[in-house]
Structure formats: C-alpha cells, structure tokens
Design a protein around this motif. Structure first.
Motif, PDB file in Angstrom:
ATOM      1  N   ASP A   7      40.902  37.567  34.776  1.00 26.67           N
ATOM      2  CA  ASP A   7      40.140  38.535  33.978  1.00 26.67           C
ATOM      3  C   ASP A   7      39.873  39.764  34.823  1.00 26.67           C
ATOM      4  OD1 ASP A   7      39.962  36.958  31.731  1.00 26.67           O
ATOM      5  OD2 ASP A   7      38.043  36.068  32.299  1.00 26.67           O
ATOM      6  N   VAL A   8      40.160  40.931  34.246  1.00 23.43           N
ATOM      7  CA  VAL A   8      39.829  42.205  34.879  1.00 23.43           C
ATOM      8  C   VAL A   8      39.044  43.003  33.855  1.00 23.43           C
ATOM      9  CG1 VAL A   8      40.700  44.341  35.912  1.00 23.43           C
ATOM     10  CG2 VAL A   8      41.897  42.173  36.333  1.00 23.43           C
ATOM     11  N   ASN A   9      37.841  43.362  34.220  1.00 27.47           N
ATOM     12  CA  ASN A   9      36.957  44.120  33.346  1.00 27.47           C
ATOM     13  C   ASN A   9      36.761  43.407  32.007  1.00 27.47           C
ATOM     14  OD1 ASN A   9      35.206  46.310  33.019  1.00 27.47           O
ATOM     15  ND2 ASN A   9      36.754  47.479  31.898  1.00 27.47           N
ATOM     16  N   GLY A  10      36.687  42.069  32.086  1.00 34.14           N
ATOM     17  CA  GLY A  10      36.425  41.275  30.897  1.00 34.14           C
ATOM     18  C   GLY A  10      37.619  41.006  30.015  1.00 34.14           C
ATOM     19  N   ARG A  11      38.804  41.408  30.447  1.00 38.96           N
ATOM     20  CA  ARG A  11      40.003  41.178  29.644  1.00 38.96           C
ATOM     21  C   ARG A  11      40.945  40.227  30.377  1.00 38.96           C
ATOM     22  NH1 ARG A  11      41.502  46.264  26.054  1.00 38.96           N
ATOM     23  NH2 ARG A  11      39.416  47.090  25.808  1.00 38.96           N
ATOM     24  N   HIS A  24      44.885  33.165  46.825  1.00 38.12           N
ATOM     25  CA  HIS A  24      44.950  34.524  47.370  1.00 38.12           C
ATOM     26  C   HIS A  24      44.951  35.555  46.239  1.00 38.12           C
ATOM     27  CE1 HIS A  24      45.895  37.711  50.178  1.00 38.12           C
ATOM     28  NE2 HIS A  24      46.951  38.035  49.463  1.00 38.12           N
ATOM     29  N   LEU A  25      45.726  35.284  45.207  1.00 39.93           N
ATOM     30  CA  LEU A  25      45.772  36.198  44.067  1.00 39.93           C
ATOM     31  C   LEU A  25      44.413  36.294  43.384  1.00 39.93           C
ATOM     32  CD1 LEU A  25      47.364  38.112  42.283  1.00 39.93           C
ATOM     33  CD2 LEU A  25      48.132  36.140  40.963  1.00 39.93           C
ATOM     34  N   HIS A  26      43.719  35.166  43.266  1.00 44.69           N
ATOM     35  CA  HIS A  26      42.370  35.197  42.679  1.00 44.69           C
ATOM     36  C   HIS A  26      41.442  36.090  43.506  1.00 44.69           C
ATOM     37  CE1 HIS A  26      42.406  32.593  39.180  1.00 44.69           C
ATOM     38  NE2 HIS A  26      43.149  31.710  39.840  1.00 44.69           N
ATOM     39  N   LEU A  31      38.571  41.351  43.914  1.00 46.28           N
ATOM     40  CA  LEU A  31      38.359  42.654  44.550  1.00 46.28           C
ATOM     41  C   LEU A  31      38.678  43.790  43.586  1.00 46.28           C
ATOM     42  CD1 LEU A  31      37.793  44.165  47.272  1.00 46.28           C
ATOM     43  CD2 LEU A  31      40.254  44.016  47.674  1.00 46.28           C
ATOM     44  N   PHE A  32      39.817  43.687  42.909  1.00 47.06           N
ATOM     45  CA  PHE A  32      40.219  44.726  41.974  1.00 47.06           C
ATOM     46  C   PHE A  32      39.258  44.803  40.791  1.00 47.06           C
ATOM     47  CE2 PHE A  32      42.903  46.303  38.416  1.00 47.06           C
ATOM     48  CZ  PHE A  32      43.169  47.552  38.930  1.00 47.06           C
ATOM     49  N   ASP A  33      38.864  43.663  40.267  1.00 46.27           N
ATOM     50  CA  ASP A  33      37.923  43.622  39.146  1.00 46.27           C
ATOM     51  C   ASP A  33      36.605  44.289  39.519  1.00 46.27           C
ATOM     52  OD1 ASP A  33      36.978  42.730  36.493  1.00 46.27           O
ATOM     53  OD2 ASP A  33      35.714  41.362  37.654  1.00 46.27           O
ATOM     54  N   HIS A  34      36.126  43.997  40.709  1.00 43.85           N
ATOM     55  CA  HIS A  34      34.879  44.620  41.170  1.00 43.85           C
ATOM     56  C   HIS A  34      35.027  46.141  41.198  1.00 43.85           C
ATOM     57  CE1 HIS A  34      31.194  45.321  43.410  1.00 43.85           C
ATOM     58  NE2 HIS A  34      31.903  46.041  44.247  1.00 43.85           N
ATOM     59  N   GLN A  35      36.160  46.622  41.721  1.00 43.97           N
ATOM     60  CA  GLN A  35      36.391  48.069  41.805  1.00 43.97           C
ATOM     61  C   GLN A  35      36.474  48.691  40.414  1.00 43.97           C
ATOM     62  OE1 GLN A  35      36.659  49.347  45.128  1.00 43.97           O
ATOM     63  NE2 GLN A  35      36.059  51.141  44.003  1.00 43.97           N
ATOM     64  N   VAL A  36      37.195  48.048  39.514  1.00 47.45           N
ATOM     65  CA  VAL A  36      37.346  48.570  38.154  1.00 47.45           C
ATOM     66  C   VAL A  36      35.994  48.592  37.445  1.00 47.45           C
ATOM     67  CG1 VAL A  36      38.338  48.062  35.879  1.00 47.45           C
ATOM     68  CG2 VAL A  36      39.783  47.988  37.918  1.00 47.45           C
ATOM     69  N   GLY A  55      40.569  52.619  39.834  1.00 52.93           N
ATOM     70  CA  GLY A  55      40.280  51.477  40.694  1.00 52.93           C
ATOM     71  C   GLY A  55      41.322  51.338  41.788  1.00 52.93           C
ATOM     72  N   GLY A  56      42.590  51.483  41.423  1.00 53.51           N
ATOM     73  CA  GLY A  56      43.678  51.398  42.398  1.00 53.51           C
ATOM     74  C   GLY A  56      43.607  52.521  43.425  1.00 53.51           C
ATOM     75  N   LEU A  57      43.297  53.733  42.963  1.00 55.73           N
ATOM     76  CA  LEU A  57      43.185  54.862  43.893  1.00 55.73           C
ATOM     77  C   LEU A  57      42.019  54.672  44.872  1.00 55.73           C
ATOM     78  CD1 LEU A  57      43.934  57.871  41.519  1.00 55.73           C
ATOM     79  CD2 LEU A  57      45.375  57.004  43.387  1.00 55.73           C
TER      80      LEU A  57
END
Length: 110
Positions: A7-11, A24-26, A31-36, A55-57
């Motif tokens: 789930d990223v940003n609830g999706r 590792h992927l989790h 980390l990415f979800d937190h940033q987004v 988020g990526g930038l």
C-alpha cells in the motif's frame, strides 16, 4: 519471482521482486509511502503520479545529500589515515633515535 501486495498512500499495488527480497521491498515501500504521505500532507492531494514524482524527487535529494556526505567523509578518512601514517613514521624515527642514544650511552658507560 515473488509478487507482493503493498500500500502506498492508502492504495494497493502489486509489485514483483526476487525471491527472498520481500522484506527488503516492504522496507522500501514503507520509506516511499512515508515520503508520499508527507508530500500529500504538505501540498494536498496532487494525484498519484505527481505525489509519486514529488516523493521520488525528495528521496533522490536525500540520497544525493547522503552520497555527498559519504564522499566528504571518505576524503576525511583518507586524510586521517595519511596523518596517522606520518605520525607513526615520526614515532618510529623518534624511537630509533632514542634507542641509538641509549645504546651509545650504554656503550660509553661500560
């Protein structure tokens, strides 16, 4: 190849990874979800594509800063190692000089 749901940003998203890399992927997704989510809080809902881009930038910016700090630390470590080598050489030289003087004094006293 393993397939996991994240789930990223609830999706929900299905993501593939090499077998054994699921944990590792989790961590990466976390980390990415937190940033987004942080971007979403700061800027409001922009749509997934823009949220993910921002988020990526931001993560890329953090990575670049970390790489620059690492490079500076590596330069500092190299400098310190060179300093240590010089100090060790001077210490060896001083010990050799002292040993020679002690031997000379011992020979004169005998």
């Amino acid at each position: 190849m393993a397939q996991i749901n994240v789930d990223v940003n609830g999706r929900p998203y299905a993501v593939g990874c090499e077998d054994g890399q699921e944990a590792h992927l989790h961590e990466l997704v976390k980390l990415f979800d937190h940033q987004v989510r942080q971007v979403s809080q700061d800027m409001g809902q922009l749509g997934d594509t823009r949220l993910f881009l921002m988020g990526g930038l931001l993560l890329a910016d953090e990575l670049l800063d970390a790489r620059n700090r690492l490079a500076a630390l590596q330069v500092e470590v190299s400098r310190l190692q060179a300093d240590r080598t010089r100090v060790e050489s001077r210490a060896v030289s001083a010990l050799e000089t002292a040993a020679a003087k002690i031997e000379k004094l011992a020979a004169e006293g005998a």
